[in-house]
Motif scaffolding. Structure first.
Motif, mmCIF file in Angstrom:
data_model
loop_
_atom_site.group_PDB
_atom_site.id
_atom_site.type_symbol
_atom_site.label_atom_id
_atom_site.label_comp_id
_atom_site.label_asym_id
_atom_site.label_seq_id
_atom_site.Cartn_x
_atom_site.Cartn_y
_atom_site.Cartn_z
ATOM 1 N N GLY A 252 4.336 9.078 -1.665
ATOM 2 C CA GLY A 252 3.927 7.749 -2.108
ATOM 3 C C GLY A 252 3.738 6.787 -0.948
ATOM 4 N N LYS A 253 4.584 6.925 0.058
ATOM 5 C CA LYS A 253 4.454 6.073 1.243
ATOM 6 C C LYS A 253 3.139 6.333 1.965
ATOM 7 C CE LYS A 253 6.928 4.603 5.398
ATOM 8 N NZ LYS A 253 8.149 4.778 6.226
ATOM 9 N N LEU B 242 0.324 7.409 0.541
ATOM 10 C CA LEU B 242 -0.727 6.806 -0.284
ATOM 11 C C LEU B 242 -0.727 5.284 -0.127
ATOM 12 C CD1 LEU B 242 -0.195 8.913 -3.527
ATOM 13 C CD2 LEU B 242 -2.183 9.044 -2.011
ATOM 14 N N TYR B 243 0.470 4.713 -0.073
ATOM 15 C CA TYR B 243 0.608 3.265 0.073
ATOM 16 C C TYR B 243 0.007 2.794 1.393
ATOM 17 C CZ TYR B 243 2.779 -1.311 0.629
ATOM 18 O OH TYR B 243 2.986 -2.646 0.825
ATOM 19 N N CYS C 119 -2.764 0.384 0.101
ATOM 20 C CA CYS C 119 -2.074 -0.843 -0.311
ATOM 21 C C CYS C 119 -1.574 -1.715 0.835
ATOM 22 C CB CYS C 119 -0.873 -0.498 -1.201
ATOM 23 S SG CYS C 119 -1.198 0.728 -2.487
ATOM 24 N N VAL D 134 3.930 -0.935 -10.818
ATOM 25 C CA VAL D 134 2.957 -0.077 -10.133
ATOM 26 C C VAL D 134 2.197 0.763 -11.147
ATOM 27 C CG1 VAL D 134 2.655 1.753 -8.423
ATOM 28 C CG2 VAL D 134 4.375 -0.025 -8.062
ATOM 29 N N TYR E 71 -6.728 6.810 -8.941
ATOM 30 C CA TYR E 71 -5.631 7.724 -8.612
ATOM 31 C C TYR E 71 -5.307 8.606 -9.816
ATOM 32 C CZ TYR E 71 -4.552 4.885 -4.458
ATOM 33 O OH TYR E 71 -4.616 4.233 -3.254
ATOM 34 N N GLU F 43 -0.296 10.917 -8.489
ATOM 35 C CA GLU F 43 -0.323 10.009 -7.337
ATOM 36 C C GLU F 43 0.247 8.644 -7.700
ATOM 37 O OE1 GLU F 43 -4.206 11.703 -4.878
ATOM 38 O OE2 GLU F 43 -4.506 10.307 -6.550
ATOM 39 N N GLN G 203 3.925 8.872 -7.582
ATOM 40 C CA GLN G 203 4.409 8.876 -6.200
ATOM 41 C C GLN G 203 4.395 7.466 -5.615
ATOM 42 O OE1 GLN G 203 1.697 11.727 -4.539
ATOM 43 N NE2 GLN G 203 2.925 13.495 -5.152
ATOM 44 N N LEU G 204 3.327 6.730 -5.853
ATOM 45 C CA LEU G 204 3.265 5.340 -5.405
ATOM 46 C C LEU G 204 4.391 4.516 -6.039
ATOM 47 C CD1 LEU G 204 -0.548 4.454 -5.457
ATOM 48 C CD2 LEU G 204 0.994 4.137 -3.519
ATOM 49 N N TYR H 161 7.723 5.227 -4.399
ATOM 50 C CA TYR H 161 7.893 4.573 -3.097
ATOM 51 C C TYR H 161 8.190 3.084 -3.269
ATOM 52 C CZ TYR H 161 6.812 2.296 1.282
ATOM 53 O OH TYR H 161 6.884 1.495 2.402
#
Length: 269
Positions: free
Chosen positions: A52-53, A55-56, A60, A85, A110, A114, A117-118, A121
């Motif tokens: 997630g980190k 993807l962030y 993001c 989220v 997404y 995913e 996962q975001l 995180y």
């Protein structure tokens, strides 16, 4: 003979020994198995946070900061929780295409994995509302009548009494709730996105949220009847009044013009 009989085991002694052995085995299982499961869950959660980190950082961080602390282009995400989220990304509102008075719903980019996962995180940055389970958002058996009363009291001022949405100030608006999934409705009540106030379980218990979801789904379904004729979008007296003025009064003017024209012709003849 007395000594031999005194040393003879009771008939239930073997059963007791067997039960003790099973209890000991169960105790060992209880001591080690949950620990192994907990460790596996912790490992899976750590992997989800790590993914997630990543993807962030790509999608993001430019607006919300590398650590979720927020910037001039986006608010802090510390403490918003996984539910925020899941709602924002799951409805396509995030990542935003461009800044504006309100971020509209759009196509989701997404996958659900995913998004999870975001959410994991962002949730690790600070405690916040948790993504609800399927059981929490299932409106089966909910009180539709109570949901309608709660909706009209807390939501209809912005979303209209049937959830069709409406305009707010400064270019903002309350979105149409027709077709929105029960999970996203529940999460919106939990987190209060954009101009909407939040309704945590301490303010609106889980059962009341389910009642509201049941009402929204019922009032926008084929089960709902409109005894007054055309629903006109379910927007209430404003749209009905506009319809009356534009079409009703227009028809009366047309009839008056027709009568006047034929009267004038009759007098000339």
């Amino acid at each position: 003979m007395k000594k031999l009989s005194a040393r003879r085991r009771h008939p239930l002694a073997a059963v007791v020994v067997l039960l003790l052995a099973l209890a000991a085995t169960g105790g060992l299982y209880a001591a080690f198995a949950p620990a192994g499961k907990a460790q596996a869950d912790e490992t899976a959660q750590s992997l989800a946070i790590e993914e997630g980190k990543k993807l962030y950082s790509v999608g993001c961080a430019s607006c919300h900061g590398t650590g979720g602390q927020g910037t001039t282009d986006g608010p802090s995400l510390v403490g918003v929780g996984s539910a925020a989220v899941d709602f924002q990304v799951g409805t396509g509102r995030m990542p935003a295409q461009q800044p504006g008075a309100q971020v509209p719903k759009k196509k989701v980019i997404y996958t659900q994995a995913e998004i999870d996962q975001l959410a994991a995180y962002v949730a690790s940055l600070g405690a916040g509302p948790i993504t609800p389970t399927d059981k929490q958002v299932d409106p089966a058996g909910a009180d539709v009548a109570n949901g309608g009363e709660l909706f009209r009291t807390n939501c209809a001022q912005c979303h209209n009494f049937t959830g069709k949405g409406g305009a707010l100030t400064e270019g903002k608006y309350a979105p149409d709730l027709e077709g929105v999934s029960p999970k996203h409705i529940y999460e919106a009540m939990q987190t209060g996105p954009q101009s909407m106030p939040s309704y945590p379980d301490t303010v609106m218990p889980e059962q009341e949220k389910k009642d509201i979801i049941a009402y929204i789904k019922t009032v926008n379904s084929d089960e709902s009847e409109s005894p007054g004729g055309l629903a006109l979008g379910g927007l209430g007296p404003v749209s009905e009044g506009l319809f009356a003025w534009v079409f009703g009064l227009g028809a009366l003017v047309a009839v008056a013009v027709w009568v006047a024209a034929h009267t004038a012709k009759a007098k000339k003849s």
